[in-house]
Design a protein around this motif. Structure first.
Motif, mmCIF file in Angstrom:
data_model
loop_
_atom_site.group_PDB
_atom_site.id
_atom_site.type_symbol
_atom_site.label_atom_id
_atom_site.label_comp_id
_atom_site.label_asym_id
_atom_site.label_seq_id
_atom_site.Cartn_x
_atom_site.Cartn_y
_atom_site.Cartn_z
ATOM 1 N N ALA A 163 -7.023 1.965 6.107
ATOM 2 C CA ALA A 163 -5.713 2.598 5.972
ATOM 3 C C ALA A 163 -5.826 3.982 5.345
ATOM 4 C CB ALA A 163 -4.791 1.715 5.131
ATOM 5 N N GLY A 164 -6.697 4.126 4.358
ATOM 6 C CA GLY A 164 -6.859 5.427 3.718
ATOM 7 C C GLY A 164 -7.237 6.501 4.705
ATOM 8 N N GLN A 165 -8.113 6.166 5.635
ATOM 9 C CA GLN A 165 -8.525 7.120 6.656
ATOM 10 C C GLN A 165 -7.350 7.476 7.568
ATOM 11 O OE1 GLN A 165 -11.794 5.772 9.029
ATOM 12 N NE2 GLN A 165 -11.609 7.438 10.495
ATOM 13 N N ARG A 166 -6.580 6.468 7.967
ATOM 14 C CA ARG A 166 -5.436 6.722 8.841
ATOM 15 C C ARG A 166 -4.352 7.544 8.139
ATOM 16 N NH1 ARG A 166 -6.088 5.824 14.315
ATOM 17 N NH2 ARG A 166 -7.706 4.235 14.529
ATOM 18 N N ILE A 167 -4.143 7.252 6.868
ATOM 19 C CA ILE A 167 -3.127 7.978 6.095
ATOM 20 C C ILE A 167 -3.511 9.444 5.973
ATOM 21 C CG2 ILE A 167 -2.118 8.233 3.798
ATOM 22 C CD1 ILE A 167 -2.369 5.121 3.585
ATOM 23 N N HIS A 217 0.796 -1.225 0.000
ATOM 24 C CA HIS A 217 0.000 0.000 0.000
ATOM 25 C C HIS A 217 0.830 1.278 0.000
ATOM 26 C CE1 HIS A 217 -2.887 -3.064 1.373
ATOM 27 N NE2 HIS A 217 -3.758 -2.339 0.704
ATOM 28 N N GLN A 218 2.123 1.180 -0.201
ATOM 29 C CA GLN A 218 2.952 2.382 -0.332
ATOM 30 C C GLN A 218 2.486 3.286 -1.477
ATOM 31 O OE1 GLN A 218 7.079 1.306 -0.577
ATOM 32 N NE2 GLN A 218 7.242 0.825 1.597
ATOM 33 N N PRO A 219 2.121 2.733 -2.644
ATOM 34 C CA PRO A 219 1.629 3.604 -3.726
ATOM 35 C C PRO A 219 0.384 4.399 -3.335
ATOM 36 C CG PRO A 219 2.227 1.446 -4.589
ATOM 37 C CD PRO A 219 2.262 1.330 -3.101
ATOM 38 N N LEU A 236 0.069 4.795 7.633
ATOM 39 C CA LEU A 236 -0.052 3.424 7.124
ATOM 40 C C LEU A 236 0.464 2.426 8.149
ATOM 41 C CD1 LEU A 236 -0.671 1.426 4.850
ATOM 42 C CD2 LEU A 236 1.593 1.927 3.895
ATOM 43 N N LEU A 237 1.577 2.755 8.781
ATOM 44 C CA LEU A 237 2.128 1.886 9.820
ATOM 45 C C LEU A 237 1.150 1.755 10.981
ATOM 46 C CD1 LEU A 237 4.479 0.258 11.008
ATOM 47 C CD2 LEU A 237 5.413 2.404 11.902
ATOM 48 N N ALA A 277 -1.183 11.670 -1.140
ATOM 49 C CA ALA A 277 -0.368 12.877 -0.964
ATOM 50 C C ALA A 277 -0.473 13.789 -2.183
ATOM 51 C CB ALA A 277 1.085 12.496 -0.706
ATOM 52 N N LEU A 278 -0.444 13.208 -3.362
ATOM 53 C CA LEU A 278 -0.542 14.002 -4.595
ATOM 54 C C LEU A 278 -1.917 14.655 -4.710
ATOM 55 C CD1 LEU A 278 1.296 11.655 -7.119
ATOM 56 C CD2 LEU A 278 2.052 13.915 -6.352
#
Length: 242
Positions: free
Chosen positions: A68-72, A17-19, A49-50, A25-26
């Motif tokens: 994860a999207g919410q946490r990021i 999920h790094q991408p 993500l972590l 961010a973009l």
């Protein structure tokens, strides 16, 4: 990949999920001042993500991507707030635009034109468009606090805290938000936007096109897309405020 206990391996989640971190961010960068560094957002997003990989329990049924999207996003927002990314002056300017839109809508019973908003603000059209370009960095949080005290705390901040999660029995705060009356109000406000604004919002948020792609469809420059986006957000905020 799973562990011997049947849980998803955290290292695999991080790598896979790094991408998504970079993509989020973009998306945020297109609405932020040039002073914000992409690498800073990505670094904060990786921490989010972590955190997601440490907290996620796949037996609850929620997809990891959603969780994860919410946490990021939350980690990136925390980074932006910590660095005071929007000055008080810009936030006040954004409020001026929103109040002008709200006043005109009440006066005429319809969405005001660009020229009408500029006139209400006692600006020429070029100055108004320049103002839209400046305040776009203050519009990362689209749904602000709708309380009568006109505070600067963001409405979504109320859902980002663990205390709120506990209050709702551990449910996903995003799900609680989507199920609330606010979602219905937001949908109605979007439908009330001028047709071009509706198209822009759909291209940006539903189809996730970048500014260049949206500009090509609308046949305008990328900077003009930024202006139109800022104006559309101001229209939404004006309609959602009491």
């Amino acid at each position: 990949m799973y562990t011997a206990q049947g849980n998803i391996e955290k290292s695999h989640l991080l790598k896979q999920h790094q991408p998504m971190v970079r993509r989020i961010a973009l998306q945020m960068m297109s609405r932020l001042p040039a002073s914000v560094e992409l690498d800073d957002l990505i670094q904060a997003g990786m921490l989010g993500l972590l955190d997601a990989s440490n907290r996620y329990e796949d037996n609850r049924g929620a997809k990891f991507e959603t969780f994860a999207g919410q946490r990021i996003r939350g980690a990136m927002l925390d980074e932006l707030r910590a660095n005071d990314w929007g000055s008080r002056g810009l936030r006040q300017s954004a409020r001026r635009v929103e109040k002008a839109v709200q006043a005109l809508e009440h006066r005429h019973g319809r969405a005001p034109s660009e020229a009408e908003i500029a006139q209400e603000l006692a600006l020429d059209l070029e100055s108004y468009r320049s103002l839209l370009q400046e305040i776009r960095g203050c519009q990362l949080l689209y749904v602000e606090d709708f309380s009568k005290d006109d505070s600067e705390n963001a409405f979504l901040d109320l859902f980002a805290k663990e205390a709120r999660m506990d209050r709702y029995g551990g449910s996903d705060p995003e799900e609680q938000l989507l199920e609330s009356d606010l979602r219905q109000q937001l949908v109605a406000a979007i439908k009330a936007l001028p047709e071009r604004d509706q198209l822009l919002m759909s291209l940006y948020y539903e189809q996730e096109l970048n500014l260049r792609e949206i500009g090509a469809i609308l046949e305008v420059s990328q900077s003009r897309v930024c202006q139109l986006h800022a104006q559309a957000i101001s229209r939404l905020r004006a309609r959602l405020r009491p």
